[in-house]
Design a protein around this motif. Structure first.
Motif, mmCIF file in Angstrom:
data_model
loop_
_atom_site.group_PDB
_atom_site.id
_atom_site.type_symbol
_atom_site.label_atom_id
_atom_site.label_comp_id
_atom_site.label_asym_id
_atom_site.label_seq_id
_atom_site.Cartn_x
_atom_site.Cartn_y
_atom_site.Cartn_z
ATOM 1 N N LYS A 319 0.819 -1.202 0.000
ATOM 2 C CA LYS A 319 0.000 0.000 0.000
ATOM 3 C C LYS A 319 0.858 1.259 0.000
ATOM 4 C CE LYS A 319 -4.045 -2.141 2.086
ATOM 5 N NZ LYS A 319 -5.095 -2.081 3.124
ATOM 6 N N GLU A 320 1.972 1.175 -0.706
ATOM 7 C CA GLU A 320 2.870 2.320 -0.791
ATOM 8 C C GLU A 320 2.692 3.102 -2.079
ATOM 9 O OE1 GLU A 320 6.759 0.696 -0.336
ATOM 10 O OE2 GLU A 320 6.576 0.439 1.830
ATOM 11 N N ASN A 321 2.214 2.423 -3.137
ATOM 12 C CA ASN A 321 2.095 3.072 -4.435
ATOM 13 C C ASN A 321 0.822 2.652 -5.161
ATOM 14 O OD1 ASN A 321 4.790 4.535 -4.956
ATOM 15 N ND2 ASN A 321 5.457 2.494 -4.297
ATOM 16 N N GLU A 342 -5.321 12.856 -15.546
ATOM 17 C CA GLU A 342 -4.086 12.646 -14.785
ATOM 18 C C GLU A 342 -4.149 13.338 -13.433
ATOM 19 O OE1 GLU A 342 -0.826 13.778 -17.263
ATOM 20 O OE2 GLU A 342 -1.038 12.031 -18.607
ATOM 21 N N ALA A 343 -4.767 14.500 -13.387
ATOM 22 C CA ALA A 343 -4.915 15.191 -12.100
ATOM 23 C C ALA A 343 -5.792 14.384 -11.148
ATOM 24 C CB ALA A 343 -5.516 16.580 -12.325
ATOM 25 N N GLU A 344 -6.845 13.774 -11.683
ATOM 26 C CA GLU A 344 -7.734 12.970 -10.840
ATOM 27 C C GLU A 344 -7.012 11.724 -10.326
ATOM 28 O OE1 GLU A 344 -11.664 12.504 -9.098
ATOM 29 O OE2 GLU A 344 -10.490 14.159 -9.942
ATOM 30 N N ILE A 345 -6.176 11.125 -11.151
ATOM 31 C CA ILE A 345 -5.405 9.955 -10.716
ATOM 32 C C ILE A 345 -4.421 10.356 -9.615
ATOM 33 C CG2 ILE A 345 -3.727 8.206 -11.431
ATOM 34 C CD1 ILE A 345 -5.065 8.279 -14.214
ATOM 35 N N ARG A 346 -3.785 11.512 -9.766
ATOM 36 C CA ARG A 346 -2.873 11.987 -8.724
ATOM 37 C C ARG A 346 -3.624 12.259 -7.415
ATOM 38 N NH1 ARG A 346 -0.618 14.715 -13.311
ATOM 39 N NH2 ARG A 346 1.474 13.882 -13.773
ATOM 40 N N ASP A 347 -4.810 12.859 -7.535
ATOM 41 C CA ASP A 347 -5.619 13.099 -6.336
ATOM 42 C C ASP A 347 -6.002 11.784 -5.665
ATOM 43 O OD1 ASP A 347 -5.512 15.814 -6.617
ATOM 44 O OD2 ASP A 347 -7.556 16.051 -7.389
ATOM 45 N N LEU A 352 -5.300 8.111 -1.088
ATOM 46 C CA LEU A 352 -4.919 6.803 -0.561
ATOM 47 C C LEU A 352 -3.689 6.878 0.331
ATOM 48 C CD1 LEU A 352 -5.350 4.775 -3.869
ATOM 49 C CD2 LEU A 352 -6.788 4.525 -1.827
ATOM 50 N N GLY A 353 -3.012 8.023 0.323
ATOM 51 C CA GLY A 353 -1.765 8.155 1.074
ATOM 52 C C GLY A 353 -0.643 7.352 0.446
ATOM 53 N N ALA A 354 -0.674 7.246 -0.878
ATOM 54 C CA ALA A 354 0.288 6.415 -1.596
ATOM 55 C C ALA A 354 1.050 7.241 -2.622
ATOM 56 C CB ALA A 354 -0.429 5.263 -2.302
#
Length: 360
Positions: A319-321, A342-347, A352-354
């Motif tokens: 659960k690191e990435n 891509e912005a939504e994926i980064r968010d 997730l704290g990943a």
């Protein structure tokens, strides 16, 4: 009544708004549950469990995972039933329907053969509940078949699930993913004063509220004759529309990108996805690996009122990435759409704290 005439754009806008996927986000868990009626629970956490992903895709950064169990167990604003969370406002009608449920002949025969087991289980819950299934002895006289493979040889979970559907027991909380059970009269209070027809009408209306627009008498959306008749440009279907959803249907409030968990209610009515959005979606979770096109648990990507792609990604075991295996484009993307996805994926990774791998 004359049918409302809707353009395809209006139809899509009604559906997206009903599912709280437009630019204006809801404020909290209860608001989402009240509008959607049901938030699907599923343990398949390729990225996040469905109930958490569904809420995040609506609320966004204002949502924290601890808000859901608080709303269910502490504030009692939501309740769990048959694999979904529902708002308390739906409980009276749902309990009335439980009371009138008719069982299949084989299920009724199994229940009758295990009358003593049923009585033992209810007595144990009444005396010692709430309890986990593991705390209840299996005293079944006759085992049930297990063709589906969903149950173990222990008959307690099967009996609990059946009695839940009959309104005799209820889930009152969880320990991790394990459900805590109690007798329904203690957990839910007195029976509602509703007959089956009244309850059915209420539930049809709530399902149409969540759908916004659905095929008349669809077995997928099950809205019956709720709402008002509608016709959609280019469609031969007979539709039902929620009249409340017609207010401001021509107002452009702006769209956004949403990454939808495969068990999201927006995706449940597959025929409607094709008819209204020209989007065919098949979950490949149970497809042999060599035959998969988009990935084991690909998340559809909604951009405004169009499905433009699928995200094949997974949270790694530590659960690191969040690891992006592929982003499949169903139509050619504009640069602004790519940036928004891509912005939504980064968010999502940040929520997730990943970390994030595979996007660039």
């Amino acid at each position: 009544m004359h049918a409302h005439e809707l353009t395809r754009e209006q139809a899509r806008r009604i559906i997206v708004r009903a599912q709280l996927l437009e630019a204006d986000r809801p404020g909290d868990v209860v608001e989402v549950a009240e509008q959607l009626g049901a938030i699907k629970i599923d343990p398949t956490a390729v990225i996040a469990p469905s109930e958490q992903a569904i809420l995040w895709s609506r609320i966004g950064w204002g949502y924290e995972p601890g808000q859901l169990p608080k709303a269910v167990e502490d504030d009692r604003q939501l309740f769990e039933y048959a694999g979904s969370f529902h708002p308390m406002s739906m409980l009276p009608a749902m309990r009335a329907r439980m009371r009138e449920r008719t069982l299949r002949e084989s299920t009724a025969a199994w229940l009758e053969a295990n009358a003593a087991f049923r009585a033992d289980l209810l007595s144990r819950l009444r005396d010692d509940g709430p309890l986990l299934a593991a705390d209840i002895p299996d005293t079944a006289a006759v085992p049930a078949g297990n063709d589906s493979g969903w149950y173990s040889d222990n008959q307690v979970p099967r009996m609990l699930d059946l009695l839940e559907r009959l309104g005799e027991v209820a889930v009152v909380g969880r320990v991790g993913r394990l459900r805590r059970w109690d007798v329904a009269d203690r957990a839910r209070g007195p029976e509602p004063d509703l007959d089956a027809d009244e309850a059915a009408a209420i539930l049809d209306d709530r399902r149409l509220q969540a759908a916004g627009l659905a095929r008349q008498k669809s077995s997928w959306s099950a809205v019956g004759m709720a709402g008002e008749p509608a016709a959609v440009e280019g469609s031969m279907w007979k539709w039902r529309v929620d009249p409340r959803a017609l207010d401001g249907v021509d107002d452009d409030r702006g769209g956004r990108v949403a990454l939808l968990n495969p068990y999201d209610g927006m995706l449940f009515d597959r025929p409607r996805l094709v008819e209204a959005f020209d989007f065919t979606y098949k979950l490949e979770q149970f497809v042999p690996k060599a035959q998969r096109v988009y990935g084991y648990f690909a998340h559809p990507i909604l951009c405004g009122d169009r499905f433009i792609g699928l995200l094949d990604a997974a949270l790694d075991k530590p659960k690191e990435n969040l690891v992006v295996a592929a982003i499949h484009e169903l139509v050619p993307w504009e640069s602004e759409e790519r940036e928004a996805v891509e912005a939504e994926i980064r968010d999502l990774a940040d929520w997730l704290g990943a970390g994030l791998r595979g996007l660039d």
